[in-house]
Enzyme design. Sequence first.
Site, PDB file in Angstrom:
ATOM      1  N   LYS A 164       1.788   3.230  -2.150  1.00 48.45           N
ATOM      2  CA  LYS A 164       2.041   2.251  -3.218  1.00 48.45           C
ATOM      3  C   LYS A 164       2.217   0.874  -2.587  1.00 48.45           C
ATOM      4  O   LYS A 164       3.234   0.600  -1.942  1.00 48.45           O
ATOM      5  CB  LYS A 164       3.281   2.605  -4.031  1.00 48.45           C
ATOM      6  CG  LYS A 164       3.585   1.601  -5.145  1.00 48.45           C
ATOM      7  CD  LYS A 164       4.867   1.947  -5.887  1.00 48.45           C
ATOM      8  CE  LYS A 164       5.135   0.937  -7.008  1.00 48.45           C
ATOM      9  NZ  LYS A 164       5.379  -0.430  -6.511  1.00 48.45           N
ATOM     10  N   ASP A 177       3.785  -1.182  12.789  1.00 49.89           N
ATOM     11  CA  ASP A 177       2.900  -2.271  13.193  1.00 49.89           C
ATOM     12  C   ASP A 177       3.501  -3.120  14.303  1.00 49.89           C
ATOM     13  O   ASP A 177       2.771  -3.726  15.106  1.00 49.89           O
ATOM     14  CB  ASP A 177       2.579  -3.162  11.990  1.00 49.89           C
ATOM     15  CG  ASP A 177       1.561  -2.509  11.059  1.00 49.89           C
ATOM     16  OD1 ASP A 177       1.218  -1.338  11.290  1.00 49.89           O
ATOM     17  OD2 ASP A 177       1.129  -3.177  10.092  1.00 49.89           O
ATOM     18  N   SER A 190       6.418   2.790  -1.659  1.00 50.32           N
ATOM     19  CA  SER A 190       6.864   1.421  -1.923  1.00 50.32           C
ATOM     20  C   SER A 190       7.730   0.859  -0.784  1.00 50.32           C
ATOM     21  O   SER A 190       7.251   0.691   0.321  1.00 50.32           O
ATOM     22  CB  SER A 190       7.598   1.379  -3.268  1.00 50.32           C
ATOM     23  OG  SER A 190       7.810   0.065  -3.698  1.00 50.32           O
TER      24      SER A 190
END
Length: 570
Positions: A326, A312, A301
């Site tokens: 998740k 990224d 999460s």
Amino acid sequence: MNQNKSNRFMPLIMAACVVVGILIGTFYANLFSGNRLSIINSSSNKLNNLLHIIDDQYVDTVNINGLVEKAMPQILAELDPHSVYISAKDVQAANDELKGSFSGVGIEFTIRKDTIHVQNVVKNGPAERAGIVAGDKIVSVDGKPFVGKVVTNDEAMRRLKGPKDTKVKIGVVRYGEKSVKYFTVTRGDIPQKSISATYMLDENTGYIKVKNFGENTYPELLIALARLSQERFSNLVIDLRGNTGGYLASAVQMINEFLPKDRLIVYTQGRKSPRQEYRSDGRGSYQHIPLVVLIDEGSASASEIFAGAIQDNDRGTIIGRRSFGKGLVQQPIAFNDGSMIRLTVARYYTPSGRCIQKPYTAGDEQSYEADLLSRYKHGEFFSQDSIKHSGPAYHTSIGRTVYGGGGITPDLFVPEDTTGMTSYYKEASMSGLIIQFAYNYTDDNRPKLSEYKDIDELSAYLNKQNTVEKFVRFAADNGLRRRNLMIRKSHKLLERFINSRIIYNMLDEEDWIEYLNQDDPTIDATLKVFSEGKAFPEPSADKKGKQTAKADIAYSYGDTHKTYTMVAYA
């Protein structure tokens, strides 16, 4: 004249009333008839009508409220693995972990042999101020005995927690004493720490362990960074291993400290939830420090949001093993009786546009929960080549390939260390026997152990006490057969586990984590990355020539789119 007209229309009016009455009667007869269920099939009122019929006509008396309590989780389980129902009595406990504090006496306890054992006391907390110490056994609460089968975690917290400034009388038996000692404790606010360790791994590298993302995690991070600044750190490790998540807002605030201005951190989107982006504001104070983030299969999460944003944006290196996966956003919705649901309303996406939610089949919760075991059996914990990506490929800001549909795959994979692993060690650790032995050993030797206030001193002392042999005898008395060859092979693992739990019992969580990190392969790999100057990712050799173009494309695309004994706190 008017009287005559009224008399003339009276039969018509009476006939109309009779017809309307018949229609109304027919409607309600159909509504409440036990064999006429057409109305139930017409709309979302079907469940309400079913409950009404059961309450009205079932052969035996039915507890409708109890029936609803049982049905709610089943209904939500048919949607996805993370939409859940929380009963009114469990809401407080579900929220406490992520709240900045709760009101109680300030102890960490475990239950052994139907008795509460005080594991630790919060420094300067209500229990410590009243005189309760680690090692005390609680035998009564508010003048009533509290031992035996009635002692459960839920019941203990119900009796010990309570509104601030209220009093509770606690009776304890102290080590070496037979008589009961009584303490009156005035409950107070007990801080819930999200950051469990902050220290220097070496002279250059600061380390911060974040165990969840709660209301106060961001200010805790700032305090931790300030503490490391006093030690003049120049590299930083954020350890998110085992971090199951928490509040999205806290994760976003923390990531903002490390990113340049206007970088996409994460976005959420759902059928009824319009796309919402979270971007960095450029005010972060640590935008250029070499950074490593540690993850494993227990990272989920919000911790995956953190790792995904760093990865990224090519801001740091992710080290460890593939995270949980998740990528669903839950919205809490409260009911009038105090219960609530956490309903999935959106998915979250990392800056490259990937959703990291692993595959699931609605209603098949068993397979979803068994996913980590499947990964283990498949060999993923031991070999990077065993990782199977179910989602499409995406690209980071400099063109590195990353994958969606199943967690965050680290930039640098570190396998689970199986050196010295045997079936004896697995059974000893998973059965809880090591935890039980460590509790007993701590209680029996507390006066001597209390002489050592430093982790290195206590560790050195324990290394001379032959704790492994003492554990083996304890385990044999409790059903674990002695296996000499396996014990010799697993000796280092056994000693590390046993001594770590004794250190945890006597010192605190930070000392425990520091002890475990001393020979952790993931920490070793992290320090090597820093020493080689490779904390900032670089494009692969075949992509360096196209780095600028791929970075622009990536951002254009991204911007559109183990059994342990229970320890509780009171």
